[in-house]
Design a protein around this motif. Structure first.
Motif, PDB file in Angstrom:
ATOM      1  N   THR A 111       0.888  -1.290   0.110  1.00 18.27           N
ATOM      2  CA  THR A 111       0.033   0.076   0.067  1.00 18.27           C
ATOM      3  C   THR A 111       0.850   1.220  -0.090  1.00 18.27           C
ATOM      4  O   THR A 111       0.714   2.358  -0.715  1.00 18.27           O
ATOM      5  N   ARG A 112       2.009   1.218   0.885  1.00 19.27           N
ATOM      6  CA  ARG A 112       2.714   2.586   0.835  1.00 19.27           C
ATOM      7  C   ARG A 112       3.534   2.595  -0.651  1.00 19.27           C
ATOM      8  O   ARG A 112       3.479   3.705  -1.147  1.00 19.27           O
ATOM      9  N   ASP A 113       4.006   1.609  -1.042  1.00 23.98           N
ATOM     10  CA  ASP A 113       4.476   1.700  -2.393  1.00 23.98           C
ATOM     11  C   ASP A 113       3.314   2.294  -3.561  1.00 23.98           C
ATOM     12  O   ASP A 113       3.724   3.126  -4.150  1.00 23.98           O
ATOM     13  N   GLU A 114       2.423   1.584  -3.448  1.00 22.25           N
ATOM     14  CA  GLU A 114       1.146   2.373  -4.264  1.00 22.25           C
ATOM     15  C   GLU A 114       1.030   3.704  -3.946  1.00 22.25           C
ATOM     16  O   GLU A 114       0.785   4.699  -4.938  1.00 22.25           O
ATOM     17  N   VAL A 115       0.954   4.248  -2.878  1.00 23.10           N
ATOM     18  CA  VAL A 115       0.473   5.685  -2.477  1.00 23.10           C
ATOM     19  C   VAL A 115       1.565   6.342  -2.771  1.00 23.10           C
ATOM     20  O   VAL A 115       1.352   7.532  -3.423  1.00 23.10           O
ATOM     21  N   SER A 116       2.916   5.959  -2.787  1.00 25.95           N
ATOM     22  CA  SER A 116       4.081   6.748  -3.058  1.00 25.95           C
ATOM     23  C   SER A 116       4.054   6.860  -4.561  1.00 25.95           C
ATOM     24  O   SER A 116       4.542   8.214  -5.252  1.00 25.95           O
ATOM     25  N   ARG A 117       3.658   5.867  -5.360  1.00 30.09           N
ATOM     26  CA  ARG A 117       3.531   6.156  -6.978  1.00 30.09           C
ATOM     27  C   ARG A 117       2.478   7.005  -7.234  1.00 30.09           C
ATOM     28  O   ARG A 117       2.606   7.912  -8.131  1.00 30.09           O
ATOM     29  N   GLN A 118       1.527   6.934  -6.554  1.00 27.09           N
ATOM     30  CA  GLN A 118       0.408   7.918  -6.958  1.00 27.09           C
ATOM     31  C   GLN A 118       0.817   9.433  -6.672  1.00 27.09           C
ATOM     32  O   GLN A 118       0.405  10.267  -7.343  1.00 27.09           O
ATOM     33  N   LEU A 119       1.517   9.646  -5.375  1.00 28.18           N
ATOM     34  CA  LEU A 119       2.047  10.667  -5.182  1.00 28.18           C
ATOM     35  C   LEU A 119       2.756  11.366  -6.041  1.00 28.18           C
ATOM     36  O   LEU A 119       2.871  12.509  -6.461  1.00 28.18           O
ATOM     37  N   ARG A 120       3.602  10.455  -6.565  1.00 31.05           N
ATOM     38  CA  ARG A 120       4.628  11.069  -7.494  1.00 31.05           C
ATOM     39  C   ARG A 120       4.001  11.554  -8.879  1.00 31.05           C
ATOM     40  O   ARG A 120       4.022  12.593  -9.682  1.00 31.05           O
TER      41      ARG A 120
END
Length: 426
Positions: A111-120
């Protein structure tokens, strides 16, 4: 009792697998939290189980010591079985906790990786939008500066009378402040010092466009011979055309028609100092004088119409306005008739064509749209021909600029034309 305890590892294993399967298919942190709460409940249920089993063993031993019987060996066997089951339960609880913790951690990492990608992605999009906004703001600033510089050049060379840049010191500042989000129109009634008095308005875009048309390019300029000309302003908006006419002809008598109640309120305020020379009618001009729903476009006060010309104009507030026939006001000579009535121009001219002989100069802004085909232009030109007018047709200035580059690519888009006509029988 021993049978119930024997079923516990099986139930626990089923629960653990069910939780693991559910967790592996969960996509949301909220669901993970729910599963964690379930795990905590299981832990609470089983935390007291070892003590319960131990108490049962102690009770069995007490019975054995107090009442030795031939079944002592059976009791010892039961105690041993219970002890073994107790150890199995402890191991199952430990395994379940470890498995669920690992599953939760894996999902949290994903989830953290996906959120990080969305934030980018969002950050990149915002940076791009900011870059485009800055570019557009610079272009608008350059255009405003060009307009004021050109006006200053015209005034300094005596080419035209009227207000120079010194009379509009706050206009450009306000335009840029609004474009940059530093000022908002809904905080108070915005106004700008204009030709010696305050011009009140609601949206800067309309003021900017109308200012260029009227005061920079002087679309309504005509050599009127009368000292006190009679002028009809159809589609008066907030009164900028009336201010222009009174600036050129201080004794002019002007009839202003504006159907939008909010525009009419500003028209009244902006022309109050002109006294009885300005007759104001909160009416649309139509071919039948009926009542009509008023279509509006958010942020463009100059676009109000009785026609739904495009998707962004509508009658969301349900406002119905009254109208009048132009023929009722053409019984006396009219030195200049201006019609910027957002699509009603062909019907209005057809209705009063028998009285157009009383009009000297005529300005028409011809609009097209979903309910307004371009073919209507033919009827307008035939009406002008029959009434003895000479005329010239061109695209409105904003559309002229658009058509300078690859004009074929714009043929399917909306376009507004302007017609300047003069009565040769006057």
């Amino acid at each position: 009792m021993s049978d119930g305890i024997a079923d516990i590892p099986i139930q626990l294993e089923q629960t653990r697998k069910s939780m693991a399967d559910s967790l592996s298919s969960s996509d949301h942190v909220a669901e993970l939290k729910h599963k964690i709460d379930d795990l905590q409940a299981i832990r609470q249920d089983f935390e007291g189980l070892p003590n319960l089993v131990e108490r049962s063993i102690d009770k069995a031993l007490d019975v054995m010591n107090a009442e030795p019987t031939a079944s002592a060996e059976d009791l010892k066997s039961t105690v041993q079985t219970l002890s073994a089951k107790l150890e199995e339960i402890k191991k199952e609880i430990s395994v379940t906790q470890t498995s669920v913790s690992r599953t939760i951690q894996a999902h949290m990492d994903g989830t953290r990786d996906e959120v990080s990608r969305q934030l980018r992605r969002v950050t990149d999009s915002m940076l791009e939008a900011s870059k485009n906004f800055s570019s557009n703001t610079r272009l608008q600033e350059q255009e405003l500066q060009t307009i004021l510089s050109l006006q200053e050049h015209l005034v300094s060379n005596g080419i035209r009378p009227g207000a120079g840049p010194k009379d509009l010191p706050d206009f450009r500042k306000l335009a840029l402040a609004l474009e940059n989000g530093e000022a908002k129109l809904n905080t108070e009634q915005p106004s700008v010092e204009f030709m010696g008095h305050s011009l009140n308005f609601d949206d800067l875009f309309s003021v900017y466009v109308v200012y260029k048309e009227i005061f920079l390019y002087e679309d309504y300029y005509a050599e009127l011979g009368a000292e006190a000309p009679r002028i009809i302003d159809g589609g008066a908006h907030i009164g900028m055309a009336a201010l222009y006419f009174k600036n050129r002809y201080p004794a002019a008598k002007i009839l202003c028609f504006e159907p939008d109640p909010r525009n009419f309120e500003l028209l009244t305020k902006n022309t109050a100092h002109l006294g009885e020379d300005i007759e104001k009618y909160n009416l649309a001009l139509t071919d039948d004088g009926a009542d009509y729903p008023l279509m509006r476009r958010q942020g463009q006060s100059m676009a109000s119409s009785i026609y739904s010309r495009y998707t962004k104009i509508n009658n969301e507030d349900g406002l119905v306005i009254k109208s009048a026939k132009l023929s009722d006001f053409l019984d006396a000579p009219v030195d200049l008739l201006k019609l910027d009535i957002e699509g009603a121009e062909d019907g209005v001219l057809q209705e009063c064509k028998h009285l157009l002989k009383n009009v000297h100069y005529l300005f028409i802004e011809f609009h097209t749209g979903d309910q307004l085909p371009l073919s209507r232009l033919r009827a307008i030109l035939e009406t002008l021909d029959d009434a003895g007018f000479t005329y010239q047709i061109e695209r409105a200035r904003e559309y002229q600029i658009r058509m300078l580059h690859r004009p074929f690519t714009h043929l399917d888009q909306l376009c507004t034309h302007v017609i300047h006509a003069k009565n040769l029988t006057w």
